[in-house]
Design a protein around this motif. Structure first.
Motif, PDB file in Angstrom:
ATOM      1  N   GLY A 935     137.553  45.799   9.380  1.00 39.72           N
ATOM      2  CA  GLY A 935     136.127  46.054   9.521  1.00 39.72           C
ATOM      3  C   GLY A 935     135.550  45.414  10.771  1.00 39.72           C
ATOM      4  N   PHE A 936     136.274  44.469  11.363  1.00 34.21           N
ATOM      5  CA  PHE A 936     135.788  43.804  12.568  1.00 34.21           C
ATOM      6  C   PHE A 936     136.673  44.085  13.773  1.00 34.21           C
ATOM      7  CE2 PHE A 936     133.704  41.725   9.196  1.00 34.21           C
ATOM      8  CZ  PHE A 936     132.496  41.323   9.701  1.00 34.21           C
ATOM      9  N   ARG A 937     137.920  44.407  13.499  1.00 35.35           N
ATOM     10  CA  ARG A 937     138.813  44.729  14.605  1.00 35.35           C
ATOM     11  C   ARG A 937     139.981  45.547  14.080  1.00 35.35           C
ATOM     12  NH1 ARG A 937     141.185  38.640  15.334  1.00 35.35           N
ATOM     13  NH2 ARG A 937     142.198  38.539  13.326  1.00 35.35           N
ATOM     14  N   PHE A 938     140.594  46.239  14.986  1.00 39.48           N
ATOM     15  CA  PHE A 938     141.842  46.927  14.670  1.00 39.48           C
ATOM     16  C   PHE A 938     142.972  46.126  15.287  1.00 39.48           C
ATOM     17  CE2 PHE A 938     139.279  51.021  15.013  1.00 39.48           C
ATOM     18  CZ  PHE A 938     139.155  51.146  13.646  1.00 39.48           C
ATOM     19  N   VAL A 939     144.014  45.952  14.520  1.00 39.83           N
ATOM     20  CA  VAL A 939     145.220  45.431  15.124  1.00 39.83           C
ATOM     21  C   VAL A 939     146.229  46.571  15.050  1.00 39.83           C
ATOM     22  CG1 VAL A 939     147.039  43.726  14.999  1.00 39.83           C
ATOM     23  CG2 VAL A 939     144.711  43.095  14.375  1.00 39.83           C
ATOM     24  N   ILE A 940     146.692  47.003  16.197  1.00 46.27           N
ATOM     25  CA  ILE A 940     147.660  48.102  16.211  1.00 46.27           C
ATOM     26  C   ILE A 940     149.022  47.505  16.496  1.00 46.27           C
ATOM     27  CG2 ILE A 940     148.255  50.304  17.256  1.00 46.27           C
ATOM     28  CD1 ILE A 940     145.361  50.696  17.866  1.00 46.27           C
ATOM     29  N   TRP A 941     149.885  47.658  15.553  1.00 46.87           N
ATOM     30  CA  TRP A 941     151.182  46.974  15.593  1.00 46.87           C
ATOM     31  C   TRP A 941     152.280  47.979  15.930  1.00 46.87           C
ATOM     32  CZ3 TRP A 941     155.737  47.071  12.638  1.00 46.87           C
ATOM     33  CH2 TRP A 941     156.551  45.919  12.701  1.00 46.87           C
ATOM     34  N   PHE A 942     153.014  47.700  16.980  1.00 45.80           N
ATOM     35  CA  PHE A 942     154.114  48.569  17.389  1.00 45.80           C
ATOM     36  C   PHE A 942     155.414  47.952  16.915  1.00 45.80           C
ATOM     37  CE2 PHE A 942     152.038  51.471  20.395  1.00 45.80           C
ATOM     38  CZ  PHE A 942     150.821  50.823  20.544  1.00 45.80           C
ATOM     39  N   GLY A 943     156.139  48.672  16.095  1.00 44.56           N
ATOM     40  CA  GLY A 943     157.426  48.167  15.638  1.00 44.56           C
ATOM     41  C   GLY A 943     158.391  48.006  16.802  1.00 44.56           C
ATOM     42  N   ARG A 944     159.376  47.188  16.599  1.00 46.04           N
ATOM     43  CA  ARG A 944     160.296  46.897  17.693  1.00 46.04           C
ATOM     44  C   ARG A 944     161.078  48.141  18.092  1.00 46.04           C
ATOM     45  NH1 ARG A 944     162.894  42.532  15.538  1.00 46.04           N
ATOM     46  NH2 ARG A 944     161.511  41.008  16.477  1.00 46.04           N
ATOM     47  N   SER A 945     161.460  48.915  17.101  1.00 46.43           N
ATOM     48  CA  SER A 945     162.256  50.093  17.452  1.00 46.43           C
ATOM     49  C   SER A 945     161.465  51.373  17.302  1.00 46.43           C
ATOM     50  CB  SER A 945     163.518  50.125  16.595  1.00 46.43           C
ATOM     51  OG  SER A 945     163.273  49.600  15.319  1.00 46.43           O
ATOM     52  N   GLU A 988     133.691  55.115  11.920  1.00 44.59           N
ATOM     53  CA  GLU A 988     132.511  55.736  11.331  1.00 44.59           C
ATOM     54  C   GLU A 988     132.274  55.272   9.901  1.00 44.59           C
ATOM     55  OE1 GLU A 988     133.086  59.903  11.591  1.00 44.59           O
ATOM     56  OE2 GLU A 988     133.013  59.863  13.783  1.00 44.59           O
ATOM     57  N   SER A 989     133.359  54.922   9.244  1.00 47.65           N
ATOM     58  CA  SER A 989     133.191  54.595   7.838  1.00 47.65           C
ATOM     59  C   SER A 989     132.336  53.347   7.639  1.00 47.65           C
ATOM     60  CB  SER A 989     134.557  54.412   7.175  1.00 47.65           C
ATOM     61  OG  SER A 989     135.190  53.288   7.729  1.00 47.65           O
ATOM     62  N   ASP A 990     132.280  52.499   8.624  1.00 41.42           N
ATOM     63  CA  ASP A 990     131.367  51.362   8.529  1.00 41.42           C
ATOM     64  C   ASP A 990     130.890  50.992   9.917  1.00 41.42           C
ATOM     65  OD1 ASP A 990     129.908  49.161   8.004  1.00 41.42           O
ATOM     66  OD2 ASP A 990     131.608  47.855   7.574  1.00 41.42           O
ATOM     67  N   PRO A 991     129.727  51.475  10.284  1.00 33.67           N
ATOM     68  CA  PRO A 991     129.264  51.293  11.659  1.00 33.67           C
ATOM     69  C   PRO A 991     128.661  49.931  11.943  1.00 33.67           C
ATOM     70  CG  PRO A 991     127.705  52.621  10.435  1.00 33.67           C
ATOM     71  CD  PRO A 991     128.795  52.250   9.475  1.00 33.67           C
ATOM     72  N   SER A 992     128.652  49.040  10.994  1.00 33.02           N
ATOM     73  CA  SER A 992     127.915  47.799  11.247  1.00 33.02           C
ATOM     74  C   SER A 992     128.598  46.930  12.300  1.00 33.02           C
ATOM     75  CB  SER A 992     127.704  47.021   9.957  1.00 33.02           C
ATOM     76  OG  SER A 992     128.857  46.995   9.190  1.00 33.02           O
ATOM     77  N   TYR A 993     129.883  47.035  12.413  1.00 32.11           N
ATOM     78  CA  TYR A 993     130.573  46.299  13.465  1.00 32.11           C
ATOM     79  C   TYR A 993     131.499  47.259  14.192  1.00 32.11           C
ATOM     80  CZ  TYR A 993     128.870  42.038  11.379  1.00 32.11           C
ATOM     81  OH  TYR A 993     128.058  41.057  10.899  1.00 32.11           O
ATOM     82  N   PHE A 994     131.850  46.890  15.385  1.00 30.43           N
ATOM     83  CA  PHE A 994     132.746  47.738  16.156  1.00 30.43           C
ATOM     84  C   PHE A 994     134.124  47.109  16.132  1.00 30.43           C
ATOM     85  CE2 PHE A 994     134.882  48.986  20.045  1.00 30.43           C
ATOM     86  CZ  PHE A 994     134.628  50.343  20.102  1.00 30.43           C
ATOM     87  N   GLN A 995     135.110  47.912  15.743  1.00 27.43           N
ATOM     88  CA  GLN A 995     136.448  47.355  15.699  1.00 27.43           C
ATOM     89  C   GLN A 995     137.141  47.559  17.033  1.00 27.43           C
ATOM     90  OE1 GLN A 995     135.288  49.625  13.335  1.00 27.43           O
ATOM     91  NE2 GLN A 995     136.216  49.200  11.354  1.00 27.43           N
ATOM     92  N   LEU A 996     137.365  46.447  17.689  1.00 23.22           N
ATOM     93  CA  LEU A 996     138.051  46.493  18.965  1.00 23.22           C
ATOM     94  C   LEU A 996     139.547  46.528  18.698  1.00 23.22           C
ATOM     95  CD1 LEU A 996     137.123  46.225  21.941  1.00 23.22           C
ATOM     96  CD2 LEU A 996     137.775  43.831  21.779  1.00 23.22           C
ATOM     97  N   CYS A 997     140.265  47.289  19.516  1.00 24.04           N
ATOM     98  CA  CYS A 997     141.708  47.402  19.279  1.00 24.04           C
ATOM     99  C   CYS A 997     142.450  46.234  19.914  1.00 24.04           C
ATOM    100  CB  CYS A 997     142.236  48.685  19.905  1.00 24.04           C
ATOM    101  SG  CYS A 997     141.624  50.125  19.096  1.00 24.04           S
ATOM    102  N   HIS A 998     143.325  45.651  19.147  1.00 20.25           N
ATOM    103  CA  HIS A 998     144.232  44.666  19.711  1.00 20.25           C
ATOM    104  C   HIS A 998     145.645  45.207  19.536  1.00 20.25           C
ATOM    105  CE1 HIS A 998     141.046  41.636  19.974  1.00 20.25           C
ATOM    106  NE2 HIS A 998     140.637  42.127  18.829  1.00 20.25           N
ATOM    107  N   LEU A 999     146.335  45.379  20.626  1.00 15.18           N
ATOM    108  CA  LEU A 999     147.681  45.918  20.530  1.00 15.18           C
ATOM    109  C   LEU A 999     148.670  44.772  20.407  1.00 15.18           C
ATOM    110  CD1 LEU A 999     147.544  48.664  23.263  1.00 15.18           C
ATOM    111  CD2 LEU A 999     146.696  48.685  20.945  1.00 15.18           C
ATOM    112  N   VAL A1000     149.577  44.917  19.486  1.00 19.51           N
ATOM    113  CA  VAL A1000     150.553  43.861  19.279  1.00 19.51           C
ATOM    114  C   VAL A1000     151.920  44.497  19.131  1.00 19.51           C
ATOM    115  CG1 VAL A1000     151.303  42.042  17.738  1.00 19.51           C
ATOM    116  CG2 VAL A1000     148.886  42.394  18.106  1.00 19.51           C
TER     117      VAL A1000
END
Lengths: 1042, 136
Positions: A935-945, A988-1000
């Motif tokens: 709800g506050f951020r996105f963490v986008i996780w890339f698997g190793r393979s 859109e489902s919850d506009p109160s905060y903006f989820q910034l993407c963090h790539l990991v």
């Protein structure tokens, strides 16, 4: 069990149920017949509910299917969500409602199938006051308690009916969905247990394996040792499949690990029978369960809120005139009737109020103008007229539902009363039919919306790009500020001096005035610093355009925050309004200067630890109090990469109804979208100005403490200089009288405020809740979301006066006490020595409790979170509505690589993708791409393979480099477009905060640990327990002195 | 004769402390019953907190100087408590949290009041005792 007995007989009799009854009921009955009754009663509700609900609620059709077989928590959970209340009234009602409700409304009675219910009902008297439900209620579950019983019986009855027939009405909608998704369900339902049973066994087997935690064999060993966790959920299953047997909620399955298996057993075993039942279950084979579970899900038998927060619907259906649960949620919808009962309810007793929650289109709160009559209120207690008042004396008098005083009806408001006691003009009087209404009230000329900006322009603000983004955002929002032509606006900037801006409309360029005497501030031209936006529009725009360049060369590192704050206060105190503070460094000059603290490891674990989390200088509290007094709300935006003492700055927001936005190490290239979105939302969302809120409640109960961002103006009056839809407030109740004699307690939330359009309004939410005499009933009506919301506020407040560890222990202790009490209620007579039991309605409580202990404000010690981060998260959580809070505590984890790669119809796929995974490292596949959304951020996780295609498509050629520097932007390929679309959907489902993407990227430390691993609340992190260990711990503690 | 004067002085100072404490308690009670807003209440209470502390400090000092050891020893716990509050910067009531702290603040002042009343009686006794002695 008494109830059960009645029920059981019923079951067999019942048409729908019959199938179930036969199998399940029979087994349970026979064995349990005598003893288990009580258990059954307790749980039953859940089961039926679950059965009913699961389907409807979850589109997750699969789940449904799964449920029966699995029993799993998941299903149950889902069911729970739906059901939540199920146990007591809720569930039954819910169940009923869906089915029955229609009938109820029309006939008041249950439909034919129900008739059986009615029969059951016979036993208990209608405890409930509520009309509709009453009938249902009436079927109390005899065994457990008067109150509780009815529901159960109902439930059971219902559940049966549901499955076969009736459910359809309500279900119909939901079901269709579910069915498609999970084909198995439908059939499963239809088919009696036969099919399922096999499934069960399978489950058990599989589950153990799947469950990472659990040892393989466990089923046998573990179950015995530990209670099952699944219990509630399982019960539901049983109910569905078997019939009601499961009734015994207590049955909570056994082993943690074995969980499922155990659970199943648990379910069955209302009591003595448990063994036999268990065998029954064990005989089931997994195979039957068609891939209802998603990978990873099955593993865990423990309940997980994979459907997010589900509001207690059944309760709302019981009292259709109550305000929506968006606005008011009680921690338990059953108010205890005595102090002794209240003291046995170890969870918080209270409510979470979100007075301005956004209503979906079509459900807007009606506005009523009482210009001619004046607003109708009770003479004595000042309660506003509401749907629960009764008209007597042929419509000439009305009786206040809160204090029972008989009031005269003003002649302008008079209307005749028909034979049933209803006013004839009821359909034109929304205040008499709706739980939420707004009254127009014009006591004095209201203030205009006022926005004042206090902007730090020291070197870091310029360098980080904050100044530019902020100026652009404000400029772009000028058109959409609420208040149209009345809106006022003003600016002050500061570094080591304070700069005022004269923006009189006759000027073409703003005029800057610098004040460098920080000790004795004077405000030049006080009349021209705050200007009407529409008149001075061009000057304001010129100012915002030139602001970034004006300070381009600024090398000043000082910050005269305190004096600037005082100056802003002087300018605003005439009108009140909203003050937005943009702070980049630690205040270093003048009054209110702060020093570095919090970098001393040794302080942690000592009695002085909490000092880091309270404002250092009393100046801030004093200013906050003054701001509130003059109706000024403060929102703090903090950007520093170094320590800025959010604990002190945030105090300003805490006591003025504001909020804290924290962007550590702000860099415009990375964070600009987030700041832009959140600032724009802050400026443009509908805001209620100079508000006060009071919660009234019936005789005998009283709200004693309030928790959230506001200041108390008197013992029960919350001063809220500005309120908006993203703010919620919690309050705790206590009983004033040793024994409540009424059957219903009414709550009325009244928020008096000025709308942006310049009207003085009163928003009134009214709700009724039954008074119950039985602890089991309270548990059945409990609302985990509200409880957790109160818990988190209490825990965060506790961190302000004691150690983090103490706050965590307090949470744990209360959960243990509550579950122990529940156990004492049921365990003894059911010989559930080896199982952990808990009510269906609270099955997520332990997990959320664990998540709370691992949340930023409470987690770990010195090294686990920066003091600023902790405090900022604490201030934020104190104001979050229930839904957002639960999402923050237990974020959504979804796998998206399949979706991105596949080319298929999008609409369908998007729904599929919302399949949430348990928050454990086992859910992560090294070949996958996952999104964690709290709800506050996105963490986008890339698997190793992960396939290189995906990374290349999403990140471009630079993907090999450091992920922390890669920003996700739309690229010219299908995959990237799909991902961005998906992220937008989530946002859109919850506009109160903006989820910034963090790539990991997998294995990329320490970022992976920081962003993702700390959020996997079910895993063991640092010294904190994993989910299974946590349950074991709780179980052991519950056992002690049990 | 000097003794009597000293005891009269102590007596008057204790009365002053009691008056200030009662005033604070009244403000808290008014606040509880909503006769006064928290801002005014806190401002009034805080305005007499330091005078109360100082008066008591002077009392202790005078006891010591005039050689009334027992009396000054009896006053020391009170003095210590005040000092502790002062050092922790907790001597003033907090406007923002005043409702949550209401019970604590009231209890604290009731204890203080009780303590001072006991001191008052002791003082009264010695004052009369010395006055009678002088008389003889």
């Amino acid at each position: 069990m008494g109830t059960e007995n009645p029920n059981r007989p019923n079951y067999p009799l019942r048409p729908a149920a019959s199938p179930f009854a036969a199998q399940q009921s029979t087994t349970p009955f026979l064995p349990s017949g005598p003893v288990p009754g009580s258990e059954a009663s307790a749980f039953r509700p859940a089961p039926p509910a679950s059965s009913q609900f699961p389907t409807p609620p979850f589109p997750t059709g699969p789940l449904v299917g799964s449920e029966p077989p699995a029993f799993r928590p998941p299903p149950s959970s889902r069911s729970n969500d739906l059901v939540r209340p199920p146990p007591s009234y809720g569930s039954p009602t819910s169940g009923f409602q869906r089915f029955p409700t229609p009938p109820l409304t029309s006939t008041g009675q249950v439909p034919p199938p129900r008739t059986s219910l009615a029969g059951q009902a016979v036993v208990p008297p209608p405890t409930r006051p509520s009309p509709g439900p009453v009938s249902l209620l009436s079927q109390p579950q005899p065994p457990s308690v008067p109150m509780g019983t009815p529901p159960q019986s109902i439930k059971t009855g219902q559940s049966n009916p549901n499955v076969p027939l009736p459910a359809d009405q309500h279900f119909s909608t939901s079901r269709p969905n579910t069915q498609p998704s999970s084909p198995p369900m439908g059939p499963s339902y239809a088919t009696p247990r036969g099919t399922f049973q096999p499934a069960f066994p399978g489950y058990t087997n599989t589950q153990p394996n799947s469950v990472a935690q659990a040892p393989p064999t466990h089923p046998a060993s573990f179950p015995l040792q530990h209670g099952g966790y699944a219990p509630p959920s399982t019960t539901p299953f049983l109910a569905q499949q078997r019939g009601y047997v499961p009734g015994p909620p207590t049955s909570t399955p056994s082993g943690l690990y074995s969980g499922n298996q155990v659970q199943q057993h648990g379910m069955a075993p209302p009591i003595a029978t448990s063994q036999t039942l268990a065998e029954d279950f064990s005989s089931l084979s997994l195979g039957s369960v068609p891939g209802s579970f998603d990978a990873g899900l099955d593993a865990a038998a423990l309940p997980r809120p994979l459907d997010g927060d589900v509001e207690p619907k059944s309760f709302a259906e019981m009292y259709p005139m109550n305000c929506s649960s968006r606005f008011l949620r009680l921690t338990t919808s059953g108010v205890p009737n005595s102090q002794s009962l209240a003291s046995r309810w170890h969870l918080p007793l209270g409510a979470v109020v979100c007075p301005l929650a956004e209503a979906p289109a079509g459900e807007e709160v009606p506005v009523i103008n009482f210009a001619t009559t004046g607003i109708i209120r009770c003479r004595r207690c000042r309660t506003y007229v509401n749907p629960y008042v009764t008209f007597t004396d042929n419509g000439r008098k009305w009786r206040c539902n809160i204090c029972s005083l008989l009031n005269d009806v003003p002649s302008e408001y008079f209307a005749h009363v028909d034979a049933t006691g209803r006013r004839v003009d009821l359909d034109q009087r929304p205040e008499l039919t709706k739980g939420s209404v707004e009254f127009l009230y014009m006591a004095r000329p209201p203030m205009p919306p006022l926005y004042f900006f206090l902007i730090d322009v020291s070197i870091t603000a310029v360098q980080s790009g904050m100044l530019e983004v902020m100026a652009q955002t404000i400029k772009s929002c000028l058109d959409s500020l609420p208040g149209s032509t009345r809106t006022q606006i003003g600016f002050i900037t500061y570094d080591s001096t304070i700069h005022f801006y004269n923006m009189k409309s006759s000027l073409t360029q703003p005029q800057m005035m610098v004040v460098s005497d920080l000790d004795d501030i004077f405000v030049p031209l006080p009349d021209d610093l705050l200007v009407n936006l529409s008149e001075s529009r061009s000057v304001v725009e010129a100012f915002l355009d030139s602001l970034p360049s004006m300070f381009q060369e600024n090398t000043n590192v000082e910050s005269a925050f305190g004096p600037a704050l005082k100056a802003a206060f002087m300018v605003m105190s005439q009108l009140g309004g909203k003050l937005l503070i943009f702070q980049n460094t630690l205040p270093s000059l003048g009054v209110g200067r702060l020093r570095l603290r919090g970098d001393d490891i040794r302080v942690y674990g000592t009695d002085k630890e909490h000092m880091l989390r309270v404002p250092e200088d009393p100046f801030y509290k004093q200013m906050a109090a003054d701001f509130t007094k003059y109706q000024i709300a403060v929102n703090v935006y903090a950007f520093s990469d170094k320590y800025t003492d959010i604990a002190s700055l945030g105090t300003l927001a805490k006591y003025t109804g504001g909020q804290v936005y924290y962007y550590p190490s702000f860099q415009s290239s990375i964070h600009k979208d987030k700041l832009r979105h959140e600032l724009a939302r802050d400026l443009t969302r509908e805001t209620a100005w100079e508000a006060v809120m009071r919660i009234r409640c019936g005789k005998g109960v009283r709200f004693t403490s309030y928790h959230g961002n506001f200041m108390l103006r008197s013992t029960d009056l919350l001063a809220l200089p500005a309120v908006d839809c993203d703010k919620a407030y919690a309050a705790q109740l206590s009983l004033e009288e040793t024994l409540l004699t009424t059957q219903t307690v009414y709550f009325q939330v009244a928020l008096l405020y000025t709308s942006s359009s310049g009207e003085r309004r009163i928003r009134v939410h009214t709700a009724a809740a039954p008074v119950v005499a039985d602890l089991g009933e309270m548990y059945r009506l409990a609302d985990t979301g509200a409880i957790i919301s109160l818990f988190s506020r209490l825990a965060i407040e506790k961190t302000l006066s004691s150690k983090l560890e103490d706050a965590r222990n307090a949470v744990q202790l209360r959960i243990v006490k509550a579950l122990r009490e529940y156990r004492n209620l049921y365990a003894v007579q059911h010989r559930l020595s080896g199982r952990m039991i808990y009510p269906e309605s609270l099955k997520f409580l332990p997990l959320y409790g664990l998540a709370l202990c691992k949340s930023t404000p409470l987690r770990g010690g010195y090294a686990d979170a920066q003091p600023d981060e902790r405090c900022a998260a604490g201030y934020t959580m104190m104001a979050l509505p229930v839904k957002s809070l639960l999402k923050l505590l237990y974020p959504d984890l979804v796998r998206v690589d399949d979706y991105l790669v596949k080319i298929s119809s999008q609409a369908e796929e998007l729904d599929n993708i919302r399949k949430r995974l348990p928050l454990t490292a086992q859910s992560l596949d090294t070949r996958g791409l996952y999104i964690l959304d709290d709800g506050f951020r996105f963490v986008i996780w890339f698997g190793r393979s992960i396939s290189p295609d995906i990374t290349r498509n999403l990140l471009g050629e630079e993907f090999i480099t450091d992920y922390s520097k890669v920003s996700l932007s739309q690229r010219d390929n299908e995959m990237s477009r799909k991902l961005m679309k998906l992220l937008d959907r989530f946002r859109e489902s919850d506009p109160s905060y903006f989820q910034l993407c963090h790539l990991v990227r997998q294995g990329e430390q320490p970022r992976e640990g920081f962003f993702l691993l700390t959020n996997l609340v079910e895993d063991q992190i640092g010294g904190a327990n994993g989910y299974a260990d946590w349950m074991m711990l709780l179980f052991r503690q519950i056992q002690q002195n049990a | 004769m000097g003794d009597v004067l000293a005891w009269v002085l102590f007596f008057v100072m204790l009365i002053a402390i009691i008056v200030m404490l009662v005033f604070q308690l009244m403000c808290l009670a008014d606040l509880e019953f909503d006769y006064i807003n928290p801002y005014d209440s806190a401002a009034r209470i805080n305005s007499v907190v330091m005078p109360e502390f100082i008066t008591h400090g002077i009392l202790c000092f005078l006891c010591l100087v005039t050689g009334h050891w027992v009396m000054s020893l009896l006053s020391i716990p009170y003095l210590y408590y005040n000092m502790r509050l002062y050092i922790r910067r907790e001597q003033f009531v907090d406007v923002t949290e005043i409702f949550n702290l209401l019970n604590r603040e009231k209890k604290q002042r009731f204890f203080k009041l009780g303590y001072v009343v006991v001191l008052l009686f002791i003082t009264l006794f010695w004052m009369i005792f010395h006055a009678l002695e002088d008389h003889h």
